[in-house]
Design a protein around this motif. Structure first.
Motif, PDB file in Angstrom:
ATOM      1  N   VAL A  94      25.861 -13.050  61.644  1.00 46.23           N
ATOM      2  CA  VAL A  94      24.498 -12.542  61.420  1.00 46.23           C
ATOM      3  C   VAL A  94      24.494 -11.008  61.435  1.00 46.23           C
ATOM      4  N   GLU A  95      25.206 -10.414  62.363  1.00 47.66           N
ATOM      5  CA  GLU A  95      25.258  -8.933  62.407  1.00 47.66           C
ATOM      6  C   GLU A  95      25.934  -8.384  61.149  1.00 47.66           C
ATOM      7  N   ALA A  96      26.990  -9.042  60.707  1.00 47.76           N
ATOM      8  CA  ALA A  96      27.681  -8.587  59.489  1.00 47.76           C
ATOM      9  C   ALA A  96      26.731  -8.676  58.298  1.00 47.76           C
ATOM     10  N   ALA A  97      26.010  -9.799  58.182  1.00 49.58           N
ATOM     11  CA  ALA A  97      25.089  -9.994  57.054  1.00 49.58           C
ATOM     12  C   ALA A  97      23.955  -8.965  57.095  1.00 49.58           C
ATOM     13  N   LYS A  98      23.431  -8.722  58.283  1.00 49.66           N
ATOM     14  CA  LYS A  98      22.333  -7.748  58.396  1.00 49.66           C
ATOM     15  C   LYS A  98      22.825  -6.357  58.002  1.00 49.66           C
ATOM     16  N   THR A  99      24.038  -6.015  58.409  1.00 45.35           N
ATOM     17  CA  THR A  99      24.603  -4.706  58.081  1.00 45.35           C
ATOM     18  C   THR A  99      24.750  -4.558  56.568  1.00 45.35           C
ATOM     19  N   LEU A 100      25.298  -5.599  55.920  1.00 42.50           N
ATOM     20  CA  LEU A 100      25.481  -5.536  54.456  1.00 42.50           C
ATOM     21  C   LEU A 100      24.129  -5.468  53.751  1.00 42.50           C
ATOM     22  N   ALA A 101      23.175  -6.264  54.222  1.00 47.13           N
ATOM     23  CA  ALA A 101      21.838  -6.281  53.598  1.00 47.13           C
ATOM     24  C   ALA A 101      21.193  -4.903  53.716  1.00 47.13           C
ATOM     25  N   TYR A 102      21.399  -4.257  54.851  1.00 45.46           N
ATOM     26  CA  TYR A 102      20.802  -2.932  55.083  1.00 45.46           C
ATOM     27  C   TYR A 102      21.485  -1.871  54.215  1.00 45.46           C
ATOM     28  N   ILE A 103      22.814  -1.845  54.274  1.00 45.67           N
ATOM     29  CA  ILE A 103      23.553  -0.808  53.539  1.00 45.67           C
ATOM     30  C   ILE A 103      23.343  -0.937  52.027  1.00 45.67           C
ATOM     31  N   TYR A 104      23.411  -2.176  51.521  1.00 43.50           N
ATOM     32  CA  TYR A 104      23.340  -2.364  50.062  1.00 43.50           C
ATOM     33  C   TYR A 104      21.926  -2.697  49.572  1.00 43.50           C
ATOM     34  N   ASN A 105      20.974  -2.680  50.520  1.00 45.91           N
ATOM     35  CA  ASN A 105      19.574  -2.921  50.185  1.00 45.91           C
ATOM     36  C   ASN A 105      19.388  -4.251  49.436  1.00 45.91           C
ATOM     37  N   LYS A 106      19.901  -5.335  50.050  1.00 45.34           N
ATOM     38  CA  LYS A 106      19.831  -6.676  49.453  1.00 45.34           C
ATOM     39  C   LYS A 106      18.959  -7.579  50.330  1.00 45.34           C
ATOM     40  N   PRO A 107      18.301  -8.574  49.720  1.00 40.95           N
ATOM     41  CA  PRO A 107      17.555  -9.538  50.545  1.00 40.95           C
ATOM     42  C   PRO A 107      18.507 -10.301  51.468  1.00 40.95           C
ATOM     43  N   LEU A 108      18.025 -10.612  52.659  1.00 40.36           N
ATOM     44  CA  LEU A 108      18.813 -11.354  53.653  1.00 40.36           C
ATOM     45  C   LEU A 108      18.260 -12.785  53.712  1.00 40.36           C
ATOM     46  N   ILE A 109      19.150 -13.778  53.541  1.00 36.12           N
ATOM     47  CA  ILE A 109      18.697 -15.181  53.503  1.00 36.12           C
ATOM     48  C   ILE A 109      19.272 -15.932  54.700  1.00 36.12           C
ATOM     49  N   PRO A 110      18.435 -16.371  55.632  1.00 34.21           N
ATOM     50  CA  PRO A 110      18.959 -17.160  56.748  1.00 34.21           C
ATOM     51  C   PRO A 110      19.177 -18.612  56.318  1.00 34.21           C
ATOM     52  N   VAL A 111      20.360 -19.162  56.584  1.00 33.97           N
ATOM     53  CA  VAL A 111      20.651 -20.543  56.176  1.00 33.97           C
ATOM     54  C   VAL A 111      20.973 -21.381  57.405  1.00 33.97           C
ATOM     55  N   HIS A 112      20.330 -22.552  57.488  1.00 30.78           N
ATOM     56  CA  HIS A 112      20.617 -23.510  58.563  1.00 30.78           C
ATOM     57  C   HIS A 112      21.971 -24.153  58.251  1.00 30.78           C
ATOM     58  N   HIS A 113      22.822 -24.272  59.272  1.00 29.70           N
ATOM     59  CA  HIS A 113      24.182 -24.771  59.045  1.00 29.70           C
ATOM     60  C   HIS A 113      24.200 -26.158  58.377  1.00 29.70           C
ATOM     61  N   ILE A 114      23.301 -27.028  58.793  1.00 26.62           N
ATOM     62  CA  ILE A 114      23.277 -28.389  58.230  1.00 26.62           C
ATOM     63  C   ILE A 114      22.791 -28.378  56.782  1.00 26.62           C
ATOM     64  N   SER A 115      21.858 -27.482  56.500  1.00 23.84           N
ATOM     65  CA  SER A 115      21.433 -27.329  55.111  1.00 23.84           C
ATOM     66  C   SER A 115      22.639 -26.927  54.270  1.00 23.84           C
ATOM     67  N   GLY A 116      23.466 -26.049  54.821  1.00 19.89           N
ATOM     68  CA  GLY A 116      24.704 -25.664  54.138  1.00 19.89           C
ATOM     69  C   GLY A 116      25.563 -26.879  53.843  1.00 19.89           C
ATOM     70  N   HIS A 117      25.813 -27.717  54.850  1.00 14.47           N
ATOM     71  CA  HIS A 117      26.639 -28.913  54.619  1.00 14.47           C
ATOM     72  C   HIS A 117      26.043 -29.778  53.500  1.00 14.47           C
ATOM     73  N   ILE A 118      24.723 -29.939  53.503  1.00 15.13           N
ATOM     74  CA  ILE A 118      24.059 -30.741  52.470  1.00 15.13           C
ATOM     75  C   ILE A 118      24.338 -30.143  51.091  1.00 15.13           C
ATOM     76  N   TYR A 119      24.189 -28.822  50.983  1.00 15.87           N
ATOM     77  CA  TYR A 119      24.328 -28.178  49.674  1.00 15.87           C
ATOM     78  C   TYR A 119      25.778 -28.022  49.212  1.00 15.87           C
ATOM     79  N   ALA A 120      26.735 -28.428  50.038  1.00 14.02           N
ATOM     80  CA  ALA A 120      28.129 -28.482  49.570  1.00 14.02           C
ATOM     81  C   ALA A 120      28.199 -29.448  48.395  1.00 14.02           C
ATOM     82  N   ASN A 121      27.289 -30.408  48.352  1.00 14.32           N
ATOM     83  CA  ASN A 121      27.239 -31.378  47.244  1.00 14.32           C
ATOM     84  C   ASN A 121      26.768 -30.754  45.939  1.00 14.32           C
TER      85      ASN A 121
END
Ligand code: KG4
Ligand code: ZN
Length: 334
Positions: free
Chosen positions: A95-122
């Protein structure tokens, strides 16, 4: 239409991973740095050690992924990250790495639930078709979920105690198989015979599961045999255990498909790699005309490709976070 590139980060347990996914379905590059060899010596994941390894690995994994894709962070449309559930110290690193990248590169930050991730592997296999039933079977979760559309999660039931992967790992440990024991039990199960009698756990009409009783039954069986001086036939025990698990999971999954009148099934999580389960689910679905997908073997266990794929749909729905985003060790799927 312009292509959308999501940079995904996963660090909820013992894998540090980054991935770039195009339009929520096309994997461009993925890097997974696993700590399994580190934790093997302890018989399971040691949270403090896991977080220290994430700190050590994260920048290398980010760089390697960009290099592999021959892309820059400037090319990304958004940064997606697993914010929970998981080990808090491990999540914090991603999360800290993602926030840092989002801040430096001015990109939207998307929080993802781990289980949602497993579902979307499909979604990396083929476009998900709705409505569907998602069977989540991992080291931390065992759940049946009804989805009528993207990001619409209705929990039908779940485990009341141990997760199925956790039960695999504990049973493996009792018979001297190193962590994570799931894959070895699965392999043994193809080589043994179903000769041990084990109870079918929580064999009722609910969508709930229970695996701690089955785990205790295996432990008692092993102790009793030891006291009698009978050597344990590990491959036979693995076969009996796996058949019991597969039977109860398939029974409840088929019941959910039938009662909800759903024709699509997706399977998700580390235990989706299980050959016995893949075989049985395929057989049952083909008999019933159910369309089913399993994730690719490499994306059954934790990885960032699934986080980037899930992040794409969250991004389409405007589910962004600001830089106050904090990781959550336990968090319902929503
Ligand atoms: O999804 P995952 O990487 O971690 C969690 O989010 O929990 O799943 C890891 C779990 C472990 O418990 C591992 O033993 C199990 O998945 N697993 C398997 C197999 N491959 C991995 N269990 C049974 N059969 C397998 N082939
Ligand atoms: Zn997982």
């Amino acid at each position: 239409m312009k292509d959308t590139y999501i940079f995904g980060i996963e660090s909820s347990c013992d894998e540090t991973s980054c991935s770039i996914v195009k339009n929520g379905k096309e994997e461009i590059a993925t890097v997974i740095s696993s700590q399994i060899d580190v934790h093997k010596n302890f018989g399971g994941v040691v949270p403090e050690i896991a977080s220290r390894h994430h700190v050590k690995n994260i920048t290398m994994v980010i760089d390697e992924c960009l290099e592999k894709a021959n892309m820059k962070l400037e090319d990304m449309d958004a940064i997606a990250v697993t914010y929970g559930p998981g080990l808090i110290g491990s999540l914090l690193v991603g999360v800290e790495a993602a926030k840092t990248l989002a801040y430096i590169y001015n990109k939207p930050l998307i929080p993802v639930h781990h289980i949602s991730g497993h579902i979307y592997a499909n979604q990396l296999v083929e476009e998900m078709k709705f409505p569907l039933i998602a069977l989540i079977i991992s080291g931390g979760h065992t759940e049946l979920i009804y989805m009528k559309d993207h990001y619409s999660f209705e929990k039908l039931g779940g485990t009341l105690d141990d997760a199925v992967g956790e039960c695999y790992d504990k049973v493996a440990r009792v018979i001297g198989i190193p962590y994570p024991g799931g894959p070895t039990i699965d392999k043994y199960a193809t080589e043994g015979e179903d000769t041990y009698s084990l109870p079918l756990p929580l064999n009722d009409h609910s969508y709930n599961f229970s695996f701690s009783g089955l785990k205790s039954a295996v432990i008692n069986l092993v102790h009793n045999e030891e006291q009698r001086g009978n050597p344990i036939r590990k491959k036979d025990l693995a076969t009996s255990f796996q058949n019991t698990v597969v039977e109860i999971i398939c029974r409840k999954t088929m019941q959910a498909l039938e009662e909800k009148e759903v024709k699509n099934l997706i399977i998700a999580g580390g235990v989706a790699a299980n050959q016995g389960l893949r075989h049985k689910i395929s057989e049952l679905c083909e008999e019933r005309g159910i369309h089913y997908t399993f994730p690719q073997m490499k994306y059954c266990t934790d990885n960032a490709a699934m986080i980037a794929a899930s992040g794409y749909f969250a991004y389409q729905l405007g589910r962004t976070a600001d830089l106050t985003l904090n990781p959550k060790s336990s968090e319902p799927l929503k």
